[in-house]
Scaffold this motif. Structure first.
Motif, PDB file in Angstrom:
ATOM      1  N   ARG A 180      -6.193  81.904  -4.789  1.00 44.66           N
ATOM      2  CA  ARG A 180      -5.579  82.649  -3.712  1.00 44.66           C
ATOM      3  C   ARG A 180      -5.191  84.046  -4.062  1.00 44.66           C
ATOM      4  N   PHE A 181      -4.618  84.383  -5.451  1.00 44.54           N
ATOM      5  CA  PHE A 181      -4.613  85.473  -5.968  1.00 44.54           C
ATOM      6  C   PHE A 181      -5.773  86.392  -5.852  1.00 44.54           C
ATOM      7  N   CYS A 182      -6.753  85.718  -6.396  1.00 46.80           N
ATOM      8  CA  CYS A 182      -7.927  86.602  -6.487  1.00 46.80           C
ATOM      9  C   CYS A 182      -8.379  86.922  -5.315  1.00 46.80           C
ATOM     10  N   LYS A 183      -8.465  86.054  -4.350  1.00 47.89           N
ATOM     11  CA  LYS A 183      -8.680  86.452  -2.756  1.00 47.89           C
ATOM     12  C   LYS A 183      -7.922  87.583  -2.361  1.00 47.89           C
ATOM     13  N   ARG A 184      -6.607  87.354  -2.367  1.00 45.60           N
ATOM     14  CA  ARG A 184      -5.537  88.348  -1.861  1.00 45.60           C
ATOM     15  C   ARG A 184      -5.839  89.579  -2.688  1.00 45.60           C
ATOM     16  N   GLU A 185      -6.226  89.814  -3.797  1.00 50.00           N
ATOM     17  CA  GLU A 185      -6.329  91.178  -4.547  1.00 50.00           C
ATOM     18  C   GLU A 185      -7.876  91.370  -4.273  1.00 50.00           C
ATOM     19  N   ASP A 186      -8.652  90.857  -3.604  1.00 47.18           N
ATOM     20  CA  ASP A 186      -9.853  91.333  -3.458  1.00 47.18           C
ATOM     21  C   ASP A 186     -10.681  91.338  -4.787  1.00 47.18           C
ATOM     22  N   PHE A 187     -10.374  90.400  -5.654  1.00 49.30           N
ATOM     23  CA  PHE A 187     -11.028  90.329  -7.003  1.00 49.30           C
ATOM     24  C   PHE A 187     -12.083  89.212  -6.697  1.00 49.30           C
ATOM     25  N   ASN A 188     -13.333  89.581  -6.686  1.00 55.71           N
ATOM     26  CA  ASN A 188     -14.452  88.889  -6.382  1.00 55.71           C
ATOM     27  C   ASN A 188     -15.439  88.328  -7.613  1.00 55.71           C
ATOM     28  N   ASP A 189     -15.188  88.964  -8.782  1.00 54.10           N
ATOM     29  CA  ASP A 189     -16.019  88.583  -9.958  1.00 54.10           C
ATOM     30  C   ASP A 189     -15.422  87.205 -10.703  1.00 54.10           C
ATOM     31  N   VAL A 190     -15.540  86.279  -9.886  1.00 57.98           N
ATOM     32  CA  VAL A 190     -14.741  85.019 -10.409  1.00 57.98           C
ATOM     33  C   VAL A 190     -15.748  83.925 -10.476  1.00 57.98           C
ATOM     34  N   VAL A 191     -15.722  82.996 -11.523  1.00 58.11           N
ATOM     35  CA  VAL A 191     -16.429  81.851 -11.616  1.00 58.11           C
ATOM     36  C   VAL A 191     -15.302  80.786 -11.760  1.00 58.11           C
ATOM     37  N   ILE A 192     -15.693  79.648 -11.297  1.00 54.46           N
ATOM     38  CA  ILE A 192     -14.787  78.609 -11.366  1.00 54.46           C
ATOM     39  C   ILE A 192     -15.411  77.221 -12.005  1.00 54.46           C
ATOM     40  N   SER A 193     -14.710  76.709 -13.088  1.00 54.15           N
ATOM     41  CA  SER A 193     -14.929  75.311 -13.621  1.00 54.15           C
ATOM     42  C   SER A 193     -13.980  74.154 -13.519  1.00 54.15           C
ATOM     43  N   ILE A 194     -14.116  73.077 -13.254  1.00 54.42           N
ATOM     44  CA  ILE A 194     -13.390  71.971 -13.227  1.00 54.42           C
ATOM     45  C   ILE A 194     -14.181  71.106 -14.133  1.00 54.42           C
ATOM     46  N   LYS A 195     -13.508  70.585 -15.314  1.00 54.30           N
ATOM     47  CA  LYS A 195     -14.191  69.754 -16.444  1.00 54.30           C
ATOM     48  C   LYS A 195     -13.189  68.520 -16.686  1.00 54.30           C
ATOM     49  N   ALA A 196     -13.857  67.629 -16.870  1.00 48.41           N
ATOM     50  CA  ALA A 196     -13.405  66.270 -17.383  1.00 48.41           C
ATOM     51  C   ALA A 196     -14.321  65.454 -18.483  1.00 48.41           C
ATOM     52  N   SER A 197     -13.871  64.566 -19.261  1.00 43.07           N
ATOM     53  CA  SER A 197     -14.587  63.883 -19.841  1.00 43.07           C
ATOM     54  C   SER A 197     -14.950  62.370 -19.179  1.00 43.07           C
ATOM     55  N   ASN A 198     -14.265  62.308 -18.088  1.00 40.78           N
ATOM     56  CA  ASN A 198     -14.571  61.428 -17.042  1.00 40.78           C
ATOM     57  C   ASN A 198     -15.570  61.650 -16.039  1.00 40.78           C
ATOM     58  N   THR A 199     -16.505  61.396 -15.745  1.00 34.24           N
ATOM     59  CA  THR A 199     -17.656  61.859 -15.101  1.00 34.24           C
ATOM     60  C   THR A 199     -17.246  61.556 -13.455  1.00 34.24           C
ATOM     61  N   VAL A 200     -16.588  60.483 -13.413  1.00 32.01           N
ATOM     62  CA  VAL A 200     -16.044  60.235 -11.844  1.00 32.01           C
ATOM     63  C   VAL A 200     -15.075  61.174 -11.475  1.00 32.01           C
ATOM     64  N   VAL A 201     -13.961  61.622 -12.510  1.00 24.41           N
ATOM     65  CA  VAL A 201     -12.987  62.531 -12.034  1.00 24.41           C
ATOM     66  C   VAL A 201     -13.470  63.816 -12.089  1.00 24.41           C
ATOM     67  N   MET A 202     -14.732  64.389 -12.854  1.00 23.71           N
ATOM     68  CA  MET A 202     -15.410  65.385 -12.544  1.00 23.71           C
ATOM     69  C   MET A 202     -16.052  65.832 -11.489  1.00 23.71           C
ATOM     70  N   VAL A 203     -16.756  64.706 -10.994  1.00 22.71           N
ATOM     71  CA  VAL A 203     -17.657  65.009  -9.731  1.00 22.71           C
ATOM     72  C   VAL A 203     -16.646  64.903  -8.525  1.00 22.71           C
ATOM     73  N   ARG A 204     -15.673  64.043  -8.336  1.00 23.07           N
ATOM     74  CA  ARG A 204     -14.955  64.098  -7.261  1.00 23.07           C
ATOM     75  C   ARG A 204     -13.916  65.248  -7.220  1.00 23.07           C
ATOM     76  N   SER A 205     -13.499  65.991  -8.128  1.00 24.03           N
ATOM     77  CA  SER A 205     -12.495  67.011  -8.205  1.00 24.03           C
ATOM     78  C   SER A 205     -13.298  68.460  -7.924  1.00 24.03           C
ATOM     79  N   VAL A 206     -14.813  68.320  -8.459  1.00 22.97           N
ATOM     80  CA  VAL A 206     -15.527  69.608  -7.899  1.00 22.97           C
ATOM     81  C   VAL A 206     -15.816  69.318  -6.348  1.00 22.97           C
ATOM     82  N   ARG A 207     -16.192  68.184  -6.030  1.00 21.71           N
ATOM     83  CA  ARG A 207     -16.684  67.984  -4.501  1.00 21.71           C
ATOM     84  C   ARG A 207     -15.227  68.555  -3.611  1.00 21.71           C
ATOM     85  N   LEU A 208     -14.090  68.235  -4.090  1.00 17.70           N
ATOM     86  CA  LEU A 208     -12.783  68.325  -3.480  1.00 17.70           C
ATOM     87  C   LEU A 208     -12.856  69.998  -3.539  1.00 17.70           C
TER      88      LEU A 208
END
Length: 609
Positions: free
Chosen positions: A170-198
């Motif tokens: 939300r701060f990136c968007k407010r500051e018009d900073f767009n050179d952003v990549v996101i990762s959500i990682k977990a060792s549990n594949t179910v948690v990882m997939v559901r979190s990225v979908r969400l």
């Protein structure tokens, strides 16, 4: 990265970032293997400053591959690193919040808002430094290092993982900073997939469309690490989610690149497939799927763990079992009947051969069940069996097979596909069943063509094809087939491996081990080998083997035991989330771990966790 650009593959060095020559040499090996980004751990300002000579040395050699600084715990280090690398990774769990201690904290709404203000005051100046230096930012959330603040308010949930990321976005968007990549990682594949979908859902809701970095963290090594990564990453890539990936293996960094490239190439080949005319069932929740409700038929469906079916077309090998824990639940033997059935095994036989054997009385006391091709629906009622298999493909005479299934709850559907996008096609069939309120169990049958030398490709492809089907809760069984000289044992082991990677069925010890980096405080690979050898018979155990405390206690929170680097040559041991021994000499730590397991009664067959 992102948009219409190809999916990028990357890795991370394991060398000391203060050692310029070692880092440059390892980066060259990663790049030479096809790596398109190289990440380096950056513990302190000294390491951050040394990124400049590393960067300069690689540029002097003609490499223009972007370098990424990996920062934890110290926001000041990120400020320095932003001046010398193309991207800086920060972890929302410890950028401003203190390191995770599993404490439950109480906040009023006003106090919580004050914590968000602290993030703003520290993060926005960092974004300004990145703007001035044309540096991108990766906001990298790890399930294992969520802050106590987030955990206390949201719990250990995908919602908490996503909110940890959104606070920064939300701060990136407010500051018009767009050179952003996101990762959500977990060792549990179910948690990882559901979190990225969400996360994708929440970004779309708030008008964001930043590119995504995918990975299953602490995936492990060898075949298990590759299968686990392919299940999680493949499930998301197959849905068009993901712009760069890292396959985190406890091996040399350059070994990760061919695996990542093979996975990307396999999924990308589906890109121009023919449309699949289907609609999602209204009862299906993509963001939080639950196992599809089915009527149990024998040991298939209902609350039963998914079964494994395997081909045994060689009559001489029908009864061979080399590993009881990886023994298929059902053996398909086609129309070639063995001279003698094993009464302890369950067989699947072509329906015409089954009818003949039944007429001759050959099946008395034998667990043998008929399998029908999709065009044999009218013959189903002729066979007297309490369990029948019907092979179906989406769209083939659907009115006929839907009516048949409605009248025959004892039928298990074997879902096959020749479509270029097998996963989508197979999903479509099950959603059609759900839309018509049919509760027959479904086994997914996948066909491949690989030689023994291509076993790794077979494992990746099977895991990627099954990933979404398992995460979506659609899987009551797995049937892997191969036209080639892959051994039956390797095919069976892969089927059990993909089920374990999706947390659907445990058949062996699970190792949650990190890939190592410049923070690793002991000889990770030799230690993993020693622990694996000593505990390989402890079925059902989960053992975390972590190089340091960044993600260690958190990422292995659902493990039974943890082995974590605590300092140079020092190890701390955990049972669940609790540290039970601290600062053990490395030379003695594996023996201490084995004693801990034995003292807790887990040495024979593991726990039920």
């Amino acid at each position: 990265m992102g948009g219409d650009y190809p999916i990028r593959v990357q890795s991370m060095t394991t060398t000391d970032t203060n050692n310029t020559d070692a880092c440059v040499a390892q980066a060259e090996r990663i790049i030479g293997a096809g790596g398109e980004l190289v990440r380096l751990t950056t513990q302190g300002k000294r390491e951050a400053e040394n990124l400049k000579p590393i960067h300069d040395a690689l540029r002097a050699k003609g490499y223009d591959t972007p370098l990424v600084a990996d920062v934890h715990f110290n926001a000041n280090v990120a400020d320095v690193a932003a001046r010398y690398t193309e991207k800086v990774r920060i972890n929302p769990g410890n950028y401003v919040d203190p390191g995770r201690t599993f404490k439950v904290l109480e906040y009023t709404d006003e106090a919580y808002a004050d914590e968000i203000k602290k993030i703003e005051n520290r993060f926005v100046p960092f974004l300004q430094i990145c703007k001035e230096n044309h540096t991108a930012v990766r906001i990298g959330v790890n399930h294992g290092s969520l802050s106590d603040r987030i955990m206390s308010r949201y719990g250990d949930t995908p919602e908490g993982i996503v909110e940890s990321c959104m606070e920064f976005l939300r701060f990136c968007k407010r500051e018009d900073f767009n050179d952003v990549v996101i990762s959500i990682k977990a060792s549990n594949t179910v948690v990882m997939v559901r979190s990225v979908r969400l996360l994708v859902h929440e970004m779309e809701r708030e008008g964001m469309n930043y590119p995504l970095h995918l990975g299953v963290t602490e995936a492990g090594e060898g075949e298990d690490g590759r299968i686990k990564s392919a299940v999680g990453i493949g499930a998301l890539l197959g849905d068009g989610i993901g712009d760069t990936i890292r396959v985190s293996l406890s091996e040399e960094p350059e070994a990760e690149i061919p695996v990542a490239r093979a996975l990307v190439n396999y999924i990308s080949a589906r890109g121009k497939h023919l449309p699949i005319p289907a609609e999602p069932a209204k009862s299906f929740n993509y963001l939080s799927p639950e196992r599809r409700e089915t009527t149990p038929v024998g040991n298939i469906g209902g609350e039963n763990v998914p079964v494994v079916i395997s081909n045994r077309m060689d009559k001489d090998k029908v009864h061979i079992v080399t590993n009881a824990d990886l023994s298929p639940d059902y053996l398909y033997i086609g129309s070639q009947l063995p001279e003698q059935f094993n009464p302890q095994r369950r067989y699947i036989i072509d329906y015409d051969a089954h009818m003949q054997a039944e007429e001759k009385g050959l099946l008395t006391g034998v667990q043998a069940y008929p399998i029908f091709p999709h065009n044999a629906v009218p013959f189903i009622s002729l066979v007297k069996a309490d369990l029948k298999f019907l092979v179906l493909q989406y769209g083939a005479d659907s009115d006929e097979y839907l009516a048949c299934l409605r009248h025959h709850p004892e039928i298990v559907v074997v879902c096959m596909s020749n479509h270029q996008n097998k996963t989508g096609d197979q999903r479509a069939l099950v959603h059609e069943l759900m839309a018509h309120n049919l509760y027959n169990p479904v086994v997914f049958a996948q066909m491949y063509r690989h030689s023994q030398e291509e076993k790794a490709d077979f494992q990746l492809e099977a895991a990627a094809d099954m990933g979404a089907l398992m995460i979506d809760g659609l899987t009551d069984g797995v049937w892997l087939m191969n036209q080639g000289d892959l051994s039956d044992e390797d095919i069976d082991a892969t089927a059990f491996g993909v089920l374990q990677a999706a947390r659907l069925r445990t058949s062996k010890t699970e190792y949650i081990s990190c890939p190592g980096c410049g923070r690793t405080l002991y000889d990770l690979r030799s230690t993993i080998a020693r622990i694996r050898e000593a505990t390989k018979e402890m079925k059902g155990l989960k053992i975390g083997i972590m190089g340091c405390i960044v993600n260690g206690p958190g990422e292995m929170a659902d493990a039974d035991y943890g082995y974590v680097g605590a300092g140079p040559g020092k190890i701390s041991l955990y049972r669940k989330k609790v540290c039970v021994e601290r600062n053990i000499d490395e030379k003695d730590a594996v023996e201490h771990l084995l004693k801990l397991i034995k003292d807790n009664g887990n040495a024979q067959q593991g726990s039920d966790s």
